[in-house]
Design a protein around this motif. Structure first.
Motif, PDB file in Angstrom:
ATOM      1  N   ASN A 166       0.836  -1.201   0.000  1.00 52.81           N
ATOM      2  CA  ASN A 166       0.000   0.000   0.000  1.00 52.81           C
ATOM      3  C   ASN A 166       0.863   1.239   0.000  1.00 52.81           C
ATOM      4  OD1 ASN A 166      -3.128  -0.441   0.509  1.00 52.81           O
ATOM      5  ND2 ASN A 166      -1.986  -2.101   1.496  1.00 52.81           N
ATOM      6  N   LYS A 167       0.488   2.206  -0.843  1.00 60.53           N
ATOM      7  CA  LYS A 167       1.213   3.475  -0.848  1.00 60.53           C
ATOM      8  C   LYS A 167       0.242   4.633  -0.782  1.00 60.53           C
ATOM      9  CE  LYS A 167       4.367   6.510  -3.148  1.00 60.53           C
ATOM     10  NZ  LYS A 167       5.107   6.873  -1.943  1.00 60.53           N
ATOM     11  N   HIS A 168       0.605   5.601   0.081  1.00 59.05           N
ATOM     12  CA  HIS A 168      -0.208   6.823   0.189  1.00 59.05           C
ATOM     13  C   HIS A 168       0.665   8.031  -0.111  1.00 59.05           C
ATOM     14  CE1 HIS A 168      -3.247   4.582   2.627  1.00 59.05           C
ATOM     15  NE2 HIS A 168      -2.174   3.884   2.960  1.00 59.05           N
ATOM     16  N   TYR A 169       0.088   8.988  -0.823  1.00 60.70           N
ATOM     17  CA  TYR A 169       0.698  10.327  -0.906  1.00 60.70           C
ATOM     18  C   TYR A 169      -0.184  11.222  -0.058  1.00 60.70           C
ATOM     19  CZ  TYR A 169       3.753   9.737  -5.043  1.00 60.70           C
ATOM     20  OH  TYR A 169       4.735   9.379  -5.921  1.00 60.70           O
ATOM     21  N   GLU A 227      -3.163  12.222   1.652  1.00 65.37           N
ATOM     22  CA  GLU A 227      -4.528  11.707   1.656  1.00 65.37           C
ATOM     23  C   GLU A 227      -4.766  10.680   0.547  1.00 65.37           C
ATOM     24  OE1 GLU A 227      -7.605  13.275   3.719  1.00 65.37           O
ATOM     25  OE2 GLU A 227      -5.715  12.813   4.735  1.00 65.37           O
ATOM     26  N   LEU A 228      -3.934  10.792  -0.504  1.00 62.56           N
ATOM     27  CA  LEU A 228      -4.170   9.993  -1.695  1.00 62.56           C
ATOM     28  C   LEU A 228      -3.670   8.562  -1.509  1.00 62.56           C
ATOM     29  CD1 LEU A 228      -5.379  10.815  -4.442  1.00 62.56           C
ATOM     30  CD2 LEU A 228      -3.027  10.982  -5.286  1.00 62.56           C
ATOM     31  N   HIS A 229      -4.537   7.616  -1.727  1.00 62.14           N
ATOM     32  CA  HIS A 229      -4.180   6.199  -1.617  1.00 62.14           C
ATOM     33  C   HIS A 229      -3.803   5.704  -3.015  1.00 62.14           C
ATOM     34  CE1 HIS A 229      -5.241   2.163   0.546  1.00 62.14           C
ATOM     35  NE2 HIS A 229      -4.029   2.190   0.042  1.00 62.14           N
ATOM     36  N   VAL A 230      -2.504   5.697  -3.328  1.00 64.18           N
ATOM     37  CA  VAL A 230      -2.064   5.489  -4.709  1.00 64.18           C
ATOM     38  C   VAL A 230      -2.040   4.018  -5.105  1.00 64.18           C
ATOM     39  CG1 VAL A 230      -0.365   6.201  -6.409  1.00 64.18           C
ATOM     40  CG2 VAL A 230      -0.511   7.404  -4.251  1.00 64.18           C
ATOM     41  N   LYS A 242      -3.152   0.084  -3.794  1.00 65.00           N
ATOM     42  CA  LYS A 242      -4.014  -0.580  -2.818  1.00 65.00           C
ATOM     43  C   LYS A 242      -3.807  -2.091  -2.854  1.00 65.00           C
ATOM     44  CE  LYS A 242      -7.371   3.054  -3.625  1.00 65.00           C
ATOM     45  NZ  LYS A 242      -8.408   3.434  -4.594  1.00 65.00           N
ATOM     46  N   GLN A 259       3.968   2.365   2.330  1.00 64.78           N
ATOM     47  CA  GLN A 259       3.663   2.491   3.752  1.00 64.78           C
ATOM     48  C   GLN A 259       3.320   1.171   4.439  1.00 64.78           C
ATOM     49  OE1 GLN A 259       2.715   5.132   1.586  1.00 64.78           O
ATOM     50  NE2 GLN A 259       4.520   6.113   2.445  1.00 64.78           N
ATOM     51  N   GLY A 273      -5.256   2.353  -8.591  1.00 60.70           N
ATOM     52  CA  GLY A 273      -4.327   1.846  -7.587  1.00 60.70           C
ATOM     53  C   GLY A 273      -4.487   0.376  -7.250  1.00 60.70           C
TER      54      GLY A 273
END
Lengths: 223, 257
Positions: free
Chosen positions: B20-23, B25-28, B30, B66, B227
């Motif tokens: 999982n990767k977030h920028y 607030e953005l969940h890039v 999933k 993350q 994502g």
């Protein structure tokens, strides 16, 4: 009032040998100070872009202090102020070099920062993706390109620092302006002498401009 | 050229699980689960902003993630950019070709290619240059080694970038939209070089919009939507009979012209 003044070319030329004696001091203070300032600039400039706050903040404070106060006050502080702290006198030449060093160092830090930050992110990504460490990517990929972009603003700073040394006549160091003042005190030929002093500064700064232009042209290969 | 290399049963070279990767607030990305086996050519497609570039940039640590796990060639990367040593090892074994080429403009073509083998692998100049010349000749720019990148066309620059990555003798090659910044007449020469590499058995993960190339070269096509891996399979499966609505809608948009 009857203006009968005439520019005395003979007096102007007669002053030259005396003034030229100041050039070594002017050059020594400027280039000695700039050389040290360059190292300060690289160090502080790199600390300034560090991602670690406790490295970044001292750099910011350094830059703000020495960029935000006049170089004249800095040299007076070093020459008259510091001896009270250190308990011994400081050589005027050393004080002059130190003042140019700390002052130009602050400006050069910002030049270094701007140069490094102007290199596209893709360059360091390409270096890292090839397995280079951060240090290697900086040394072989980022710095050579950044340095090329730094040449014009560094030249600018060099010229400014050379002219700043003219203020150091106040601490009695025998640079160009000081030599002019000494000569005028006995001959009263201010117009002629200050014109010659100005011309000599121009010779120095124009030589530097020219040298930098050649360096820049040479550096254009591959850009 | 579409022998089934997936089923070879060898140990995976890339393994992502629940990544999982977030920028902010953005969940890039999933819950990405993905395994690539040696020799496999995986093409990743999807709309702009779907996360496909971010996905392959995670594989060599240019992007942090993350949560989840990422293993490349036996080296494990942890969330939030820890494990620098593993990262360095991965980058030494994984090559990457970028959309914008990212050649080093201050170095000649030859020096672009020899830099990493000399500094990272510790090769001497003779060995590095011999390898560089061979690779440059192979991608069709053997006679341009003394030039600077700015003196080359976009297609030539991208082929130099490919040679530069190959000089490290990578076990895996990542391609991040390698032809998107090229003039149309130069796309073919870069795809040809990539096709040749695939035929030689290089493991490749390719993000591209070149659907014809994907169909021809890929062992597996992965479609990413918002994502998430929405669908994956053999190219004829994805392109001819997509099962998911987002895949169908994406393909109908890109294949129309």
């Amino acid at each position: 009032m009857d203006v009968t003044f005439q520019f005395n070319w003979q007096a102007a030329f007669a002053s030259l040998p005396h003034l030229v004696a100041g050039i070594p001091y002017t050059l020594l203070i400027s280039f000695g100070g700039l050389a040290i300032g360059f190292f300060i600039g690289i160090l502080v400039g790199l600390l300034r872009i560090s991602r670690t706050a406790w490295l970044r903040w001292p750099a910011i404070i350094y830059i703000e202090i020495f960029r935000g106060t006049p170089v004249l006050v800095q040299v007076l502080f070093i020459f008259y102020g510091l001896p009270q702290l250190l308990g011994g006198p400081i050589n005027a030449l050393v004080a002059g070099i130190a003042a140019i060093a700390v002052n130009s160092g602050a400006y050069i830090s910002e030049i270094v920062r701007g140069g490094v930050q102007s290199i596209e992110r893709g360059q360091s990504e390409a270096g890292l993706s090839l397995g280079l460490s951060r240090g290697q990517a900086f040394r072989y990929v980022i710095w050579p390109q950044a340095f090329r972009r730094m040449i014009p603003p560094l030249g600018n700073q060099g010229i400014i620092s050379i002219k700043d040394t003219s203020l150091f006549s106040v601490i009695g160091v025998g640079e160009l302006v000081r030599q002019g003042q000494i000569y005028i005190a006995t001959t009263f030929t201010a117009l002629e002498v200050y014109l010659m002093v100005a011309l000599l500064y121009l010779v120095i700064t124009l030589s530097l401009s020219l040298a930098l232009r050649l360096l820049e042209r040479k550096g254009l290969v591959g850009q | 050229m579409t022998q089934d290399r997936q089923a070879s049963g060898s140990a995976p070279i890339v393994h992502l699980s629940k990544l999982n990767k977030h920028y902010g607030e953005l969940h890039v990305l999933k819950d990405i689960d993905l395994t690539v086996t040696p020799g496999e050519v995986v093409v990743i497609i999807g709309a702009s902003g779907s996360g496909k570039s971010t996905l392959i940039r995670c594989v060599n640590g240019l992007e942090e993630f993350q949560q989840g796990e990422l293993e490349v060639d036996g080296n494990t990367l942890l969330p939030n950019g820890k494990a620098t040593k593993a990262l360095q090892k991965i980058r030494t074994e994984v090559g990457m070709v970028f959309q914008q080429f990212n050649l080093f403009p201050h170095l000649s073509v030859l020096d672009n290619v020899v830099l990493a083998p000399m500094k990272v692998r510790g090769w001497d100049r003779d060995r590095a240059e011999a390898t560089a010349q061979r690779l440059l000749a192979r991608v069709g720019i053997g006679d341009q080694a003394g030039k600077y990148p700015s003196q080359l066309s976009g297609g030539q620059q991208q082929r130099v970038a490919l040679a530069r990555a190959l000089a490290m003798e990578p076990r895996l090659m990542l391609f991040d939209e390698p032809t998107s910044a090229l003039d149309p007449e130069m796309i073919g020469e870069v795809l040809d070089a990539m096709r040749e590499l695939a035929n030689e058995g290089m493991t490749m993960m390719i993000v591209t919009h070149e659907m014809g190339f994907a169909r021809e070269v890929a062992d597996r096509v992965i479609f990413i939507d918002k994502g998430r891996i929405a669908e994956q399979g053999r190219p004829e499966q994805i392109f001819d009979s997509p099962q998911q609505a987002p895949t169908r809608s994406f393909l109908s948009r890109v294949l129309k012209h």
